[in-house]
Write a protein that holds these residues in place. Structure first.
Motif, PDB file in Angstrom:
ATOM      1  N   GLY A  64     -20.326  10.021 -52.350  1.00  0.00           N
ATOM      2  CA  GLY A  64     -21.166  11.210 -52.269  1.00  0.00           C
ATOM      3  C   GLY A  64     -22.473  10.942 -52.985  1.00  0.00           C
ATOM      4  N   GLY A  65     -23.203  12.007 -53.266  1.00  0.00           N
ATOM      5  CA  GLY A  65     -24.454  11.866 -53.977  1.00  0.00           C
ATOM      6  C   GLY A  65     -25.089  13.232 -54.148  1.00  0.00           C
ATOM      7  N   VAL A 114     -12.882  17.630 -59.556  1.00  0.00           N
ATOM      8  CA  VAL A 114     -13.518  18.701 -58.790  1.00  0.00           C
ATOM      9  C   VAL A 114     -12.718  19.987 -58.975  1.00  0.00           C
ATOM     10  N   HIS A 153     -22.657  17.389 -60.355  1.00  0.00           N
ATOM     11  CA  HIS A 153     -23.034  17.979 -59.074  1.00  0.00           C
ATOM     12  C   HIS A 153     -22.447  19.398 -59.035  1.00  0.00           C
ATOM     13  N   ASP A 177     -21.206  21.598 -55.630  1.00  0.00           N
ATOM     14  CA  ASP A 177     -19.919  21.469 -54.960  1.00  0.00           C
ATOM     15  C   ASP A 177     -18.745  21.373 -55.937  1.00  0.00           C
ATOM     16  N   ASN A 204     -18.218  19.465 -58.404  1.00  0.00           N
ATOM     17  CA  ASN A 204     -17.832  18.106 -58.796  1.00  0.00           C
ATOM     18  C   ASN A 204     -18.301  17.814 -60.232  1.00  0.00           C
ATOM     19  N   GLY A 206     -13.819  13.422 -56.869  1.00  0.00           N
ATOM     20  CA  GLY A 206     -14.742  13.946 -55.872  1.00  0.00           C
ATOM     21  C   GLY A 206     -15.494  12.855 -55.145  1.00  0.00           C
TER      22      GLY A 206
END
Ligand SMILES: Cc1cc2nc3c(=O)[nH]c(=O)nc-3n(C[C@H](O)[C@H](O)[C@H](O)COP(=O)(O)OP(=O)(O)OC[C@H]3O[C@@H](n4cnc5c(N)ncnc54)[C@H](O)[C@@H]3O)c2cc1C
Lengths: 482, 446
Positions: free
Chosen positions: A150-151, A342, A371, A374, A376, A414
């Motif tokens: 992800g990012g 998460v 993050h 979401d 995370n 996550g």
């Protein structure tokens, strides 16, 4: 088993003399990835083509030698850590962008292509590859496929799996298979989606077809400063609840600000309880309307101050704090253990409070940079390994925090994967039957223990209680961020 | 006279009698001329599990039924003893609007779920054909999609967790209830689109989306499929944030609002979601692109008509008296050419042809009806094979989604899997070695 010199000779015949590493002193540099796990591999082989990958794997398979695929080795859960019996196979020589199809908005790349290089490459067509792990200057698309990376900008646009359309795979026994592709929804099971995130345990990806998206016309970045974490978390819940899905929604807590501000000078107030970075992107008109909306909502969210980057320079500065956070922890503690749990977005606050209280109780430092959009979390447990018992304590606290994430309706990872790090925690989330179903997939792909063995799934009979046997204790340099 | 069978009695101890249907009640569950011995309507996953463990032990073949809207997909079952009716699993289990996630039972219809979500100003952007009756599990199992896939993707992008009952009755879960998760394999992807051949989906967790502030759209009519295709690729090549981009051709043009009077060969529907200013920009720029490409007429669709337009785009080529339905896939740039070839081929066979394509994903939904008396089964089958060859020549595929039983007997629904057939067979072998679940209906005889 063949004797080693025979094996080395055969491998050299496949990939070329200089691409087989077999001297002990040369092998040492390959013993670890981004995690603290390490073991020196038996051999390192660097193939240059799919055919070579296939031949190497067939040879290894016939000789009963496990193969561990590796990208850039930035993984944080130990996925690319080899065993002393295994051949480590970095895909770093396979770094060609094979095709950019501007009309159909796809690209075909080799696995060793560095994430950011792909976006740079396609910039001239007004396109980019969206998933942007913070390690994107170093990590590879193949490694991203391995971990389903992800990012920060995955909030609005989805993670790796939402952007990978097809794969060329080499199976454990060397068989080459193509699955998916730029023609979507072809008949059959979604093998592409099944392989993404399998941490190199189902197959080695040798070609990857990805989806490209247009570069945004406009970008707007906000920084909201809060006196305390509670208010900052409520702001996140409020923004999402109002139906806004920003491109990025990132949070830094006080300790992180303390660590990063003195040397990055991003302008984060040192006494702030938390800062929230909100980025909007898209069409000019959308960003204009939404930034008015977000500006107002942030102002009403209990923020002490709301800043809006007016120039690209100001925007880069706001991000510099976020991006510099990771390297800065070295200034306040010699070691850290980075977690990746998460929770549902409405439980963020609860999870953070739990982690804060727990670490305070046990005399451990805790920083949070994550993050937020979401849910995370990246709790970073700070400690000094030289103090007896502290490493143990940090590991145990990490396990407790992950356990709490699961209790709150969340998950163990996550974006960083299970690898070796979270093996023993898997039973917190999955029943033996759940894991058996996953192992059937591994079986179907013909991996009978020779492709990245001992990763992801705890061995049968392993105790259900987690043992903090390993963790990602990082010493990443400046310039990388999480 | 056959021995009276006692199959329904096998299930008496696990299900109340009103959930066990036999005799007359079985006619609706006829598939390709086969009628099951019994139809069962469980109320929860435990009942599904006990049914499957009995079927597993007794060597019975099970065909799962959701809303029954896409039972024409897939080949005739190799065996068919039990119809498993899943519409009784129809509860919303968890819904926390502020998390933008929900967990529901798989027999819930999309329409019912949507009504729940709308109360909170949210929606699930899955809009396949048959929306009113189709169940979530059915949509997942068949990987069905509609015009909104252009912006929001498909079930594979919306699903964050799944519970399945396996062939032997074991219940397992995959994924989770949060929007980001890489713990363990992503088994969701495996079950989605597997047509119930690996397990029965009984529950799913989904990402939902905030309802857009408003919706806008335009409809442009073109003199040729080619020009409409050029305009579509033109819109796709910009950074315009479009919600749907659908190319409509042949008979389907007449289903469009205002399309009856038009004698254009094709139309392009462009939609945008959000605030007024961005929508206006999309429609303005898209209008210019359509005009540049020779549109005969560009009409703005009033905002309260957009939902209706989206329904038409989801249903159009398959409505009414359609006899053959297929989904074709190619690269976006080949869509217009493929539709043109389909039109010509249909003409040669004197079939009426209509298509709606979600062009950015290269998905072409096609439907055919016969002009008087030319629809003998063999002729239809030959036509399908020819159409499939045309799609293949473009690097694509054709999946037959609905056809009369006589035609289905002559032609495979799927054509060949493009890659990994051996892996797929291995997966089936691992998950359902004795062939309890939908035997013979999937790709390559799985
Ligand atoms: C400072 C820092 C920041 C980070 N930030 C993020 C972030 O924001 N988001 C995120 O998701 N991750 C992040 N990571 C973790 C890491 O960068 C990602 O997991 C990345 O995807 C790993 O890529 P790699 O090329 O280094 O792969 P490696 O670490 O070499 O390998 C990762 C896994 O993939 C497998 N693999 C590698 N190549 C292949 C292939 N061709 N086929 C099949 N399997 C393969 C390996 O066996 C291993 O299991 C960060 C790491 C660091 C050090």
């Amino acid at each position: 088993m063949k004797n080693s010199s025979d094996l080395v000779k055969q491998l050299k015949a496949i990939v070329g003399d200089e691409y087989v590493v077999h001297l002990p002193e040369d092998l040492l540099v390959f013993e670890r990835d981004g995690s603290p796990e390490n073991e020196v591999p038996r051999l390192v082989v660097l193939p240059d083509t799919t055919a070579q990958v296939s031949q190497v794997m067939r040879l290894a398979y016939e000789n009963g030698i496990p193969v561990v695929p590796r990208g850039a080795g930035t993984g944080l859960s130990g996925g690319a850590v080899p065993q002393s019996v295994s051949i480590l196979m970095p895909l770093s020589r396979m770094r060609r962008v094979l095709d950019v199809d501007v009309t159909n908005r796809t690209a075909v790349v080799e696995p060793g292509v560095v994430n950011l290089d792909l976006s740079h490459y396609t910039e001239k067509y007004g396109l980019h590859y969206v998933p942007d792990p913070s390690s994107q200057k170093a990590c590879t698309i193949g490694g991203n496929v391995g971990e389903n990376a992800g990012g920060p900008h995955c909030l609005a646009y989805g993670v790796t799996t939402n952007h990978v359309l097809g794969l060329e795979l080499v199976l454990a026994d060397g068989t080459i298979v193509e699955v998916g592709g730029d023609v979507r929804d072809a008949p059959g099971y979604d093998l592409t989606g099944t392989v993404v995130g399998s941490e190199g345990t189902l197959a080695v990806a040798t070609k990857i077809t990805v989806r490209l998206m247009p570069l945004p016309e406009a970008v707007k970045t906000f920084l909201a400063v809060y006196d305390d974490m509670d208010t900052a978390c409520s702001a996140v819940t409020m923004l999402i609840g109002k139906g806004l899905v920003p491109a990025a929604l990132e949070m830094l807590d006080n300790l992180t600000i303390q660590a990063v501000e003195p040397y990055v000078h991003a302008g984060y107030p040192l006494d702030a309880g938390a800062v929230l970075l909100v980025e909007l992107d898209g069409m000019d008109e959308t960003v204009k309307v939404e930034s008015d909306l977000v500006g107002n909502l942030l102002a009403e969210s209990g923020a002490r101050e709301v800043r809006r980057a007016e120039t690209e320079e100001e925007r880069q500065l706001l991000w510099a704090g976020r991006k510099g956070a990771f390297g800065a922890f070295g200034r306040i503690a010699p070691n850290y253990y980075l977690l990746d749990g998460v929770v549902p977005r409405t439980r963020l606050l609860e999870a953070l409070r739990y982690a804060t209280d727990l670490c305070a109780e046990r005399g451990l430092g805790l920083a949070n940079v994550f993050h937020a959009g979401d849910g995370n979390l990246h709790p970073i447990i700070l400690f000094d390994e030289r103090q007896p018992g502290k490493l143990e304590l940090a590991m145990r606290a990490g396990g407790d925090i992950l356990k709490k994430c699961v209790e709150l309706g969340g998950v163990l990872s996550g974006e960083h994967g299970v690898g070796l790090e979270k093996l023993a925690y898997m039973p917190l989330m999955f029943t033996p039957e759940d894991m058996k179903a996953m192992l059937k997939v591994r079986e179907a792909f013909g991996n009978d223990g020779l492709l990245n063995p001992d990763k992801v799934f705890p061995k049968e009979g392993e105790v259900a209680e987690y043992i903090p046997q390993s963790a990602a204790v990082l010493n990443a340099g400046t310039g990388s961020y999480i | 006279m056959q021995q009276p069978r006692t199959l329904p009695t096998l299930f008496q101890s696990s299900l109340p009698s009103h959930s066990v249907h036999s005799g007359e009640g079985l006619e609706p569950y006829r598939l390709d001329g086969l009628i099951p011995e019994v139809a069962l309507s469980p109320k929860d996953e435990e009942q599904v599990a006990s049914i499957l463990s009995i079927c597993h032990a007794e060597g019975l073949a099970v065909v799962p039924w959701g809303g029954g809207t896409r039972m024409g997909l897939g080949n005739a079952p190799a065996r068919y003893d039990v119809a498993l009716l899943l519409t009784g699993l129809n509860r919303v289990l968890e819904y926390q609007p502020e998390d933008l996630t929900t967990t529901v039972q798989a027999g819930l219809t999309l329409a019912t779920l949507d009504a729940e979500l709308r109360k909170e100003g949210q929606f699930l952007p899955l809009d396949p054909v048959g929306y009113d009756r189709t169940t979530l599990g059915g949509v997942q199992a068949s990987a069905a999609s509609g015009p909104l896939r252009h912006r929001y993707g498909t079930a594979r992008d919306q699903t964050i967790g799944i519970r399945v009952v396996h062939a032997d009755g074991t219940i397992t879960k995959a994924g989770g209830k949060v929007v980001k998760n890489v713990t363990g394999y992503d088994m969701n992807k495996l079950y989605i689109g597997s047509l119930g051949t690996l397990g029965i989906i009984v529950e799913a967790s989904l990402k939902v989306m905030p309802l857009p502030a408003s919706e806008g759209a335009l409809l442009a009519f073109f003199p040729s499929i080619e020009t409409a295709g050029e305009a579509a690729l033109g819109v796709m090549g910009t950074s315009l944030d479009t919600a749907f981009l659908s190319l409509v051709a042949g008979e389907a043009v007449h289903e469009l609002p205002g399309g009856r009077s038009v004698d254009g060969a094709a139309a392009l529907a462009v939609g945008a979601f959000g605030q007024a200013a961005p929508i206006a920009r999309v429609l303005r720029d898209a209008t210019a692109i359509c005009n540049r490409n020779g549109a005969a007429e560009v009409a703005t669709v009033s905002s309260n008509e957009v939902t209706n337009l989206r329904r038409v785009l989801a249903e159009a080529p398959r409505g009414g008296s359609t006899t053959l339905m297929a989904r074709l896939g190619v690269r976006p740039e080949s869509v217009a050419g493929l539709i043109q070839s389909m039109a010509e081929l249909s003409n040669k066979y004197s079939f009426n042809f209509g298509a709606v394509a979600h062009i950015s994903h290269g998905i072409v939904h096609s439907g055919w009806t016969g002009k008087e008396g030319l629809m003998e089964a063999q002729r239809q089958a030959t036509f399908i094979e020819e159409a499939r060859d045309v799609a293949r020549a473009e690097g694509g595929y054709l999946v037959l989604e609905s056809a009369p039983p006589g035609v289905r007997a002559l032609v495979d629904s799927w054509g060949d899997a493009r890659g990994g057939q051996a892996l797929m067979s291995n997966l089936k072998q691992q998950f359902d070695p004795t062939g309890v679940l939908n035997p013979g209906r999937f790709v390559g005889g799985i």
